[in-house]
Design an enzyme around this catalytic site. Sequence first.
Site, PDB file in Angstrom:
ATOM      1  CG  HIS A   1      98.220  16.634   0.271  1.00 40.31           C
ATOM      2  ND1 HIS A   1      98.787  17.780  -0.243  1.00 40.31           N
ATOM      3  CD2 HIS A   1      97.454  16.114  -0.735  1.00 40.31           C
ATOM      4  CE1 HIS A   1      98.411  17.932  -1.507  1.00 40.31           C
ATOM      5  NE2 HIS A   1      97.591  16.937  -1.819  1.00 40.31           N
TER       6      HIS A   1
ATOM      7  CG  HIS B   1      92.305  16.596  -3.394  1.00 41.70           C
ATOM      8  ND1 HIS B   1      92.581  17.138  -2.160  1.00 41.70           N
ATOM      9  CD2 HIS B   1      93.504  16.271  -3.938  1.00 41.70           C
ATOM     10  CE1 HIS B   1      93.893  17.153  -1.976  1.00 41.70           C
ATOM     11  NE2 HIS B   1      94.478  16.636  -3.036  1.00 41.70           N
TER      12      HIS B   1
ATOM     13  CD  GLU C   1      95.267   9.228  -7.903  1.00 46.74           C
ATOM     14  OE1 GLU C   1      96.179   8.898  -8.666  1.00 46.74           O
ATOM     15  OE2 GLU C   1      94.988  10.407  -7.622  1.00 46.74           O
ATOM     16  CG  ASP C   2      95.942   8.439  -3.136  1.00 52.51           C
ATOM     17  OD1 ASP C   2      96.316   7.800  -4.124  1.00 52.51           O
ATOM     18  OD2 ASP C   2      96.240   9.632  -2.947  1.00 52.51           O
TER      19      ASP C   2
ATOM     20  CG  ASP D   1      96.750  18.465  -5.281  1.00 57.74           C
ATOM     21  OD1 ASP D   1      97.146  17.975  -4.215  1.00 57.74           O
ATOM     22  OD2 ASP D   1      96.886  17.897  -6.385  1.00 57.74           O
TER      23      ASP D   1
ATOM     24  CG  ASP E   1     111.493  46.808 -13.260  1.00 57.17           C
ATOM     25  OD1 ASP E   1     112.542  46.146 -13.299  1.00 57.17           O
ATOM     26  OD2 ASP E   1     110.567  46.668 -14.072  1.00 57.17           O
TER      27      ASP E   1
END
Length: 723
Positions: A48, A72, A76-77, A139, A260
Amino acid sequence: MIRQFELVERVKSYDPKADEDLLNRAYVYGLRKHGAQTRASGDPYFSHPVEVAGLLADMRLDSASIVTGLLHDTVEDTDATLEEIERLFGPQIAKLVDGVTKLSRLQLQSDDTKHAENFRKLVVAMSDDIRVLLVKLADRLHNMQTLRFIKDPEKRRRIARETMDIYAPLASRIGMERVKEQLEDMAFAELNPEGRESVVNRLQFLREHGRTLVPDICEELRAALKEAGIEAEVTGREKTPYSIWRKMRSKNVSFEQLSDIMAFRVVVDSVQSCYAALGALHGSYRTVPNRFKDYISVPKPNGYSSLHTGLHGPRGNRIEVQIRTRDMHDIAEHGASAHWAYKDGAAATEGRQYRWMRDLLDILDKAAGPEEFLEHTKLEMFQDQVFCFTPKGDLHTLPRGATPVDFAYAVHSQVGDTCVGAKVNGRMVPLRTPLQNGDQVEIVTSKAQTPSPTWERFVVTGKAKAAIRRYVRLKQREQYLSLGKSMLQKAFNEAGEAMTEKGLHDVLANFKQQSIDDLYAAVGAALVPAREVVHAVYPGLKSRPAKASADVVPIARARARLRDGGETPIDDPSIAVRGLIPGMAVHFARCCHPLPGDRIVGIITTGKGVTIHTIDCETLESFAHQPERWIDVGWQGSTSDHGNKYVGRLRVTVENRTGTLSSLSTVIARNDGNIINLKITNRSSDFFDMLLDIEVSDARHLADITAALRATPAINAVERARA
């Protein structure tokens, strides 16, 4: 998954000076930190951030942005820390990673304060460095591309809704139309799969029955331009399913009625060639009325520039044509990333295309809370735009439906606060007048003017709404504070005890207030009963027998005293009803429509301050057992000195014959009244019963109108209505 050397080569292909060592170290660090983690699809989790970095490379962003994409999710992970990232990759990248990390759980479809607060963080982060937004968009784009692997349908819909509501408009705001279209279409597929499928099927049918239509139209357009001596690159494409669906819904037409579905792009070398190409096409084909837009002379706020025109083109097809230079095309495709510039590591975000971001920060400063900020911000992002000019020629972009008050606040907050009038194209207009494209607006100001709460009913920009609400809140607090102080003093006097600052300060915690002024304001707003404050300061009072005078204004005694002319003098000017703006700390009850000259009483209403009723209003019966909410008030000065207009209500029965309404309105107008509302409550073959709301100066003025109406032959009965 993009391999390490492939990512480095992709970045160096457009930025030969890119820091290859930095990119390699970030790739290895991210791979090591995410380790054996996997995604919902079963792929390694590190795939990712690598794909996000690849999307950023496609946007041709700088090395710091690419590294941020790779890192990024680490804070957090994984067990990575910002301190470690700053030590290994520098403070700039640590700051970018921190900005993206804080937004990772953004959920904006909910009204929950926590989620709205996250959006405040987004605005603050991207205003400091817009690369935070660019990384966040990449992201989100990759998360939407892999949304199908999430098993929970509610979670998929939540992510899709938040993408449609926030991220797609933000992408559009910074000119990244390609990203915006991708986000919208993928969100549309999740939120309305049947609708998207129907559009896709019809597009497929068109392709099968007109396989060479787009190439043939491109060739004919190219030939028409070449005949005029203009060399141009001409391409055509179908519009996205979501843009087609949105147009079908907004215009309330079927797929077959759209003119259109196909858009054609003409790319030339210079601005002069753009207008020459426009002339050549208009000379070769009939134009579609009201479909020409010049975004070259007046670019969109996000920097987008092109000429748009509608044509009855080759083979009678109605088509849309966009004409632009190569630089314009680059900006149209890539937005902020197309003209990325840095000076000493700081993002150059001060151009006109980022004025909207400064407006969001202004709203952030003035909004009462995160939910209000989110409401106003959505107003800023979702509406179509009009372009208006100051007398000096400065351009201001506003949402469609904006008024001169919105324009005034767009110029400057102080101009908005002191606005008293406006000239549009040299002519004075009401402040609620909607502005049109190309209007020249001159704002008339006065130092004595303050924002009116009634402006909030017609302004459309978040900045204007936030400023008006902030002013109203400040004025309400001033009045609540003064009123609360008066009520507390009265409560202490009736209890026979002294009100001291020390005593009030000692009980602040009891009522969860930070200061004595906060306590006064809470009492004035009826959030804290005055008698509870007295009992908190003097706990022994609860055991004493209540004095007869402790009932502030028992209903029967109040009515008797007021009918006898015994009005209590008003010691606090904040309780004077004269000249107060409706909707603030003192307002008039709609059940009885009190007028200057009526005998009145005030009722403390939670969150609103004092509500003024006539003394014979039936609503007062419901407050008979709450004497602490009653306040004696009256009209200050002569009623003829007020100069304000009030609403009086009449119940009228008129004959059902030609000219009756004309006679009624003529009589009222001759007596200086103004009908602001009329409602027919009953009708028969002979008579109509109706309620009339009439602007008058006081009760005597209404009585004069009543007498004049009673003298009119076509009017059967007139009486003042109390409901």
